[in-house]
Motif scaffolding. Structure first.
Motif, PDB file in Angstrom:
ATOM      1  N   ARG A  12     -12.486  -3.096  -1.899  1.00 37.18           N
ATOM      2  CA  ARG A  12     -11.048  -2.834  -1.825  1.00 37.18           C
ATOM      3  C   ARG A  12     -10.464  -3.432  -0.560  1.00 37.18           C
ATOM      4  O   ARG A  12      -9.422  -4.081  -0.578  1.00 37.18           O
ATOM      5  CB  ARG A  12     -10.783  -1.332  -1.833  1.00 37.18           C
ATOM      6  N   PHE A  30      -3.197  -0.532  -4.980  1.00 34.26           N
ATOM      7  CA  PHE A  30      -2.716  -1.349  -3.867  1.00 34.26           C
ATOM      8  C   PHE A  30      -1.193  -1.483  -3.912  1.00 34.26           C
ATOM      9  O   PHE A  30      -0.612  -2.282  -3.189  1.00 34.26           O
ATOM     10  CB  PHE A  30      -3.320  -2.755  -3.913  1.00 34.26           C
ATOM     11  N   GLU A  42     -11.060   8.203  -2.946  1.00 29.60           N
ATOM     12  CA  GLU A  42      -9.865   8.523  -3.724  1.00 29.60           C
ATOM     13  C   GLU A  42      -9.949   9.895  -4.371  1.00 29.60           C
ATOM     14  O   GLU A  42      -8.933  10.495  -4.690  1.00 29.60           O
ATOM     15  CB  GLU A  42      -9.602   7.444  -4.782  1.00 29.60           C
ATOM     16  N   ASN A  43     -11.181  10.396  -4.551  1.00 31.12           N
ATOM     17  CA  ASN A  43     -11.319  11.693  -5.213  1.00 31.12           C
ATOM     18  C   ASN A  43     -11.266  12.870  -4.250  1.00 31.12           C
ATOM     19  O   ASN A  43     -11.269  14.025  -4.675  1.00 31.12           O
ATOM     20  CB  ASN A  43     -12.637  11.757  -5.989  1.00 31.12           C
ATOM     21  N   ALA A  77      -8.983  14.007  -2.422  1.00 29.54           N
ATOM     22  CA  ALA A  77      -7.779  14.831  -2.512  1.00 29.54           C
ATOM     23  C   ALA A  77      -7.948  15.927  -3.561  1.00 29.54           C
ATOM     24  O   ALA A  77      -7.545  17.070  -3.345  1.00 29.54           O
ATOM     25  CB  ALA A  77      -6.580  13.957  -2.837  1.00 29.54           C
ATOM     26  N   SER A  78      -8.588  15.589  -4.686  1.00 24.44           N
ATOM     27  CA  SER A  78      -8.810  16.603  -5.721  1.00 24.44           C
ATOM     28  C   SER A  78      -9.718  17.718  -5.220  1.00 24.44           C
ATOM     29  O   SER A  78      -9.531  18.876  -5.557  1.00 24.44           O
ATOM     30  CB  SER A  78      -9.449  15.991  -6.970  1.00 24.44           C
ATOM     31  N   PHE A  85     -18.571  12.588  -8.982  1.00 21.38           N
ATOM     32  CA  PHE A  85     -17.376  13.427  -9.085  1.00 21.38           C
ATOM     33  C   PHE A  85     -17.574  14.501 -10.159  1.00 21.38           C
ATOM     34  O   PHE A  85     -17.326  15.695  -9.928  1.00 21.38           O
ATOM     35  CB  PHE A  85     -16.170  12.536  -9.427  1.00 21.38           C
ATOM     36  N   ASP A 144      -5.569   3.012   4.666  1.00 21.39           N
ATOM     37  CA  ASP A 144      -4.822   3.732   3.645  1.00 21.39           C
ATOM     38  C   ASP A 144      -5.194   3.256   2.238  1.00 21.39           C
ATOM     39  O   ASP A 144      -5.425   4.048   1.332  1.00 21.39           O
ATOM     40  CB  ASP A 144      -3.324   3.501   3.905  1.00 21.39           C
ATOM     41  N   GLY A 145      -5.263   1.948   2.079  1.00 20.47           N
ATOM     42  CA  GLY A 145      -5.482   1.378   0.751  1.00 20.47           C
ATOM     43  C   GLY A 145      -6.923   1.437   0.292  1.00 20.47           C
ATOM     44  O   GLY A 145      -7.203   1.689  -0.875  1.00 20.47           O
ATOM     45  N   ALA A 204     -16.493   7.996  -3.231  1.00 20.60           N
ATOM     46  CA  ALA A 204     -15.162   7.605  -3.703  1.00 20.60           C
ATOM     47  C   ALA A 204     -14.084   8.373  -2.946  1.00 20.60           C
ATOM     48  O   ALA A 204     -13.740   9.493  -3.316  1.00 20.60           O
ATOM     49  CB  ALA A 204     -15.048   7.852  -5.203  1.00 20.60           C
ATOM     50  N   LYS A 220       1.526   2.814  -3.459  1.00 14.72           N
ATOM     51  CA  LYS A 220       0.387   2.818  -4.360  1.00 14.72           C
ATOM     52  C   LYS A 220       0.446   3.956  -5.384  1.00 14.72           C
ATOM     53  O   LYS A 220       0.998   5.024  -5.109  1.00 14.72           O
ATOM     54  CB  LYS A 220      -0.912   2.893  -3.559  1.00 14.72           C
ATOM     55  N   ILE A 224       0.824  -1.207   0.000  1.00 14.29           N
ATOM     56  CA  ILE A 224       0.000   0.000   0.000  1.00 14.29           C
ATOM     57  C   ILE A 224       0.863   1.264   0.000  1.00 14.29           C
ATOM     58  O   ILE A 224       0.498   2.282  -0.571  1.00 14.29           O
ATOM     59  CB  ILE A 224      -0.921   0.014   1.233  1.00 14.29           C
ATOM     60  N   GLU A 242     -23.488   6.557  -9.108  1.00 12.74           N
ATOM     61  CA  GLU A 242     -22.184   6.252  -9.684  1.00 12.74           C
ATOM     62  C   GLU A 242     -21.119   7.223  -9.164  1.00 12.74           C
ATOM     63  O   GLU A 242     -21.244   8.430  -9.350  1.00 12.74           O
ATOM     64  CB  GLU A 242     -22.295   6.406 -11.202  1.00 12.74           C
ATOM     65  N   PRO A 243     -20.050   6.708  -8.531  1.00 13.38           N
ATOM     66  CA  PRO A 243     -19.020   7.613  -8.000  1.00 13.38           C
ATOM     67  C   PRO A 243     -18.426   8.543  -9.060  1.00 13.38           C
ATOM     68  O   PRO A 243     -18.195   9.721  -8.782  1.00 13.38           O
ATOM     69  CB  PRO A 243     -17.952   6.656  -7.467  1.00 13.38           C
ATOM     70  N   THR A 244     -18.227   8.023 -10.262  1.00 13.26           N
ATOM     71  CA  THR A 244     -17.636   8.853 -11.312  1.00 13.26           C
ATOM     72  C   THR A 244     -18.572   9.995 -11.687  1.00 13.26           C
ATOM     73  O   THR A 244     -18.136  11.135 -11.880  1.00 13.26           O
ATOM     74  CB  THR A 244     -17.328   8.007 -12.558  1.00 13.26           C
ATOM     75  N   PHE A 246      -8.214   5.542   1.480  1.00 19.82           N
ATOM     76  CA  PHE A 246      -7.309   6.643   1.200  1.00 19.82           C
ATOM     77  C   PHE A 246      -7.077   7.511   2.435  1.00 19.82           C
ATOM     78  O   PHE A 246      -7.019   8.735   2.378  1.00 19.82           O
ATOM     79  CB  PHE A 246      -7.790   7.453   0.005  1.00 19.82           C
TER      80      PHE A 246
END
Lengths: 271, 493
Positions: free
Chosen positions: B357, A53, B242-243, B245-246, B224, B295-296, B240, A38, A35, B219-221, B299
């Motif tokens: 995930r 990952f 992961e998004n 941060a943007s 966004f 983390d993985g 999501a 990543k 991780i 839908e996450p996309t 995020f």
């Protein structure tokens, strides 16, 4: 050998070799997660970068090629294994009830949207690579059955078939000994095309989560995983995308080339 | 010539209109991932119903504040008898439902009797189990008699499942909810959005927004994109991570990261071999690296937990060290259990990204200690069928989002099938205990018991990450209950 064929075979070979090598060796272990590393962009260590990952994308594409090729190959095998005998039988019994049953049955399968049936199969039996193979395989059956029947029908009117019949050979023997060898070229060409479609179908099924299950890497799932990350790590989508594109392109070029080479009549008549 | 002039006039008019719209924004559009199945908070568990309606349209006798505290709602005040069994509520004067009818004690009796009736479809009937009778004493006084003293009764009444409805409008509540809140129900374009309009006859401080629209984007996309294009002003619980941060890097938006009641756990089927062995369950708990999962899979958003309890709760005990990441210890425990060669099990994952995930990460971590998992990704319906009802699973990952739900461990038939008579007694005692100190001690003991028994793998507390337009103020940062209270939300000039 023409240029298309050379290019096509070269592209396909790259992926087949990659898949074979990955059986013994990959630069990184694709089942190990890291991780902390990543979403790295491509570098000297990770040629294609890493995924969310921290897995090495180059290694995943190599192993993913295995999945794609295996699924598509077996699916085409199923299609040929059932489709060709069905087509031969239908041609040998042209106009009979059996012919009607076989061909209308094929029409029914053909008429269904393939992805929908694949979803149905995986919904009932659970998503797995095996069920994806079965689903894709089923849709290959009518393709080969129709092709075989069509080609065989025109062969049945040939004089040498007539003489084989006169000499007392059974329809089954004629189909196997005389018809089948003469449709092989066509089958090889169609097989190549279906193979590329199989790879696409596997990617599509994995993309919607119905193909090979994690941790088995699969190109389609790599794409699905990268979907929400596309603004952060575009390389995660690019490489599996290119892998699918190039393999399918390679197989299609090879298929075209093979057709030109094996069936000169087509070239004369068609272009 | 004339056409040109008309065009120019139209253009100017359009520009003025656009400026006006820009200057004074009076409505808000909020994105939600899930659409409510219908609009009756008192007859379904779906969190989306409460998100749209709680406090906005429907109110209860008591209510949750943004920090999770319980305060007065439709009841102005209350008295509790010395034995703790009789609650006398005084209702606010002059409260009307959106259809014009007045709120009186009769409506409260009706609502609570309806919720606890035998044929009631209320999703949280347990909240009302202890009520013996509800009586109206005059127009604004309600007397509730409990079967036995109950420490968290006021807390229970604050739930979205305990809101007050009126007999006059109950018929069509699923499509046309009529409550007492600061917003009235406007329109529901199924599959797209629900609109609420300000209630100008509200008994309390009127809402600052004139209208509110909830738009459903699963839908996450797409979520966004809609957020980035400013088609929506806020996305509640952005799907999501992961998004985020943007969004954080963009001055147009604020990312709210609050706590939820969602304990995300690696559910273990306690009745299935070899998980019926405590050693194996402990081995699993030591094989998991929580920080890698947070983390993985998330995020970085999420708080590690070591037991089934929300870290923001005052009685929370941090037990993460009790099941720290130690693969060697996990291997040793497996060896002790006679499974040094490892074993195979199933890992069935529902759709949210924390599960999908997180599942891949956990599968890799378990593989390190010799446990092979066969992952199957399931849709919610399949998950409920196979895992939750069918109990046909080895491991699963899910977030338990109900507040204070440690009581599920006292239900041996619950899907992870933990059966410990001592613990069941503990929860039973707790339900009648109203002394805050003793409650606190008991809650801590309960947390330690399930951690010691390694009933499940405790991963992290789900973070509530909402993306909000930087100019929009007053959106709840935390989620003490499933709610998206808009009564205090406003636009900054």
């Amino acid at each position: 050998m023409n240029r298309n064929l050379t290019l096509g075979i070269a592209l396909t070979a790259v992926f087949i070799i990659g898949a074979l090598v990955s059986l013994f060796w990959t630069p990184f272990d694709v089942t190990k997660l890291a991780i902390s590393q990543k979403m790295q962009t491509p570098s000297a260590i990770h040629w294609f970068g890493t995924d969310h990952f921290g897995r090495d994308i180059f290694s995943m594409i190599m192993v993913g090629a295995q999945t794609s090729i295996a699924v598509a190959l077996v699916a085409v095998g199923i299609g040929m294994g059932f489709g060709v005998p069905l087509g031969l039988t239908a041609a040998a019994r042209k106009g009979s009830l059996l012919d009607e049953v076989i061909m209308r049955g094929n029409d029914v399968v053909f008429a269904f949207p393939s992805l929908l049936i694949a979803i149905l199969i995986t919904a009932i039996f659970g998503p797995s690579a095996l069920n994806a193979i079965i689903a894709i395989g089923i849709f290959n059956i009518p393709v080969f059955a129709r092709l075989t029947r069509g080609a065989a029908l025109s062969l049945w009117t040939q004089d040498y078939i007539l003489s084989a019949r006169v000499s007392g050979k059974s329809a089954a023997r004629i189909s196997v000994e005389h018809i089948l060898p003469n449709v092989t070229n066509l089958l090889i060409v169609q097989g190549t095309i279906q193979f590329s479609l199989g790879i696409l179908a596997e990617a599509a099924l994995s993309y919607v989560g119905l193909g090979a299950q994690p941790p088995t890497p699969s190109w389609g799932r790599m794409l699905a995983d990268s979907q929400t990350l596309i603004s952060l790590a575009p390389h995660m989508a690019l490489f599996p995308g290119f892998a699918i594109l190039l393999t399918v392109l390679g197989l299609n070029l090879a298929g075209d080339g093979l057709r030109d080479m094996l069936d000169p009549r087509l070239r004369r008549a068609g272009r | 010539m004339k056409i040109t002039r008309n065009l120019a006039v139209a253009a100017i008019a359009l520009m003025t209109a656009m400026n006006a719209a820009h200057a004074a924004k009076t409505g808000v559009t909020i994105g939600l991932q899930l659409e409510p199945p219908h609009l009756d908070p008192t007859s379904a568990a779906a969190g989306a119903i409460d998100q749209v309606l709680y406090s906005n349209v429907f109110e209860g006798l008591t209510r949750f504040g943004p920090d999770g505290s319980v305060g007065p709602g439709l009841a102005e005040s209350w008295k509790i008898s010395a034995d703790g069994c009789i609650y006398t509520f005084t209702l606010r004067e002059g409260v009307t439902f959106h259809d014009g009818s007045t709120l009186d004690a009769g409506d409260v009796v009706f609502s609570l009797d309806r919720a606890r009736a035998e044929d009631s479809t209320n999703a949280q009937k347990a909240l009302f189990e202890n009520i013996d009778k509800v009586e109206a004493k005059g127009d604004t006084t309600v007397k509730i008699t409990l079967k036995k003293p109950q420490g968290d009764f006021l807390f229970n009444l604050a739930w979205g499942d305990a809101v007050i409805v009126a007999p006059e409008s109950i018929e069509d509540i699923k499509n046309n909810p009529v409550g007492t809140g600061a917003f009235t129900f406007g329109n529901w374009a199924k599959g797209d959005k629900i609109t609420l309009v300000r209630n100008d006859d509200y008994w309390g401080d009127a809402a600052k927004l004139e209208s509110a629209t909830f738009k459903f984007i699963s839908e996450p996309t797409a979520a966004f994109a809609a957020m980035m294009a400013e088609d929506i002003d806020a996305f509640y619980s952005f799907p999501a991570p992961e998004n985020l941060a943007s969004f954080e890097a963009d001055p147009r938006f604020t990312v709210l990261s609050g706590s939820t009641e969602g304990e995300t756990i690696l559910s273990i089927n306690n009745k299935q071999e070899p998980f019926d062995n405590l050693l194996v369950r402990r081995a699993v708990s030591h094989a998991i690296d929580r920080s890698a999962i947070i983390d993985g899979a998330m995020f970085g958003y999420g708080t590690p937990i070591g037991t089934h309890f929300a870290p923001h709760h005052p009685d929370y005990v941090d037990l993460t060290n009790f099941s720290n990441y130690d693969p060697e210890k996990a291997k040793a425990l497996l060896k002790e259990a006679g499974l040094e060669d490892g074993f195979k099990t199933t890992l069935k994952l529902p759709p949210p990204s924390y599960a999908r995930r997180g599942g891949e990460i956990i599968a890799a971590q378990l593989r390190e200690v010799g446990i092979e998992t066969e992952i199957s990704n399931l849709e919610w319906a399949q998950w409920l069928e196979q895992v939750f009802r069918g109990k046909d699973f080895g491991l699963s990952i899910v977030s338990h989002t109900e507040p204070m739900d440690i009581g599920i461990y006292a239900r041996p038939e619950y899907y992870f099938q933990y059966d410990n008579a001592d613990f069941q007694q503990m929860i039973k005692d707790l339900s009648t205990e109203s002394d805050p100190k003793k409650r606190s001690t008991a809650l801590k003991k309960a947390q330690m018991t399930i951690a010691r028994d390694a009933v499940n793998g405790y991963l992290f507390q789900l973070a509530l990450t909402s993306v909000v337009n930087a100019k929009l103020k007053g959106i709840w940062e935390n989620a003490p209950t499933q709610a998206l209270d808009l009564t205090a939300v406003s636009w900054e000039d």
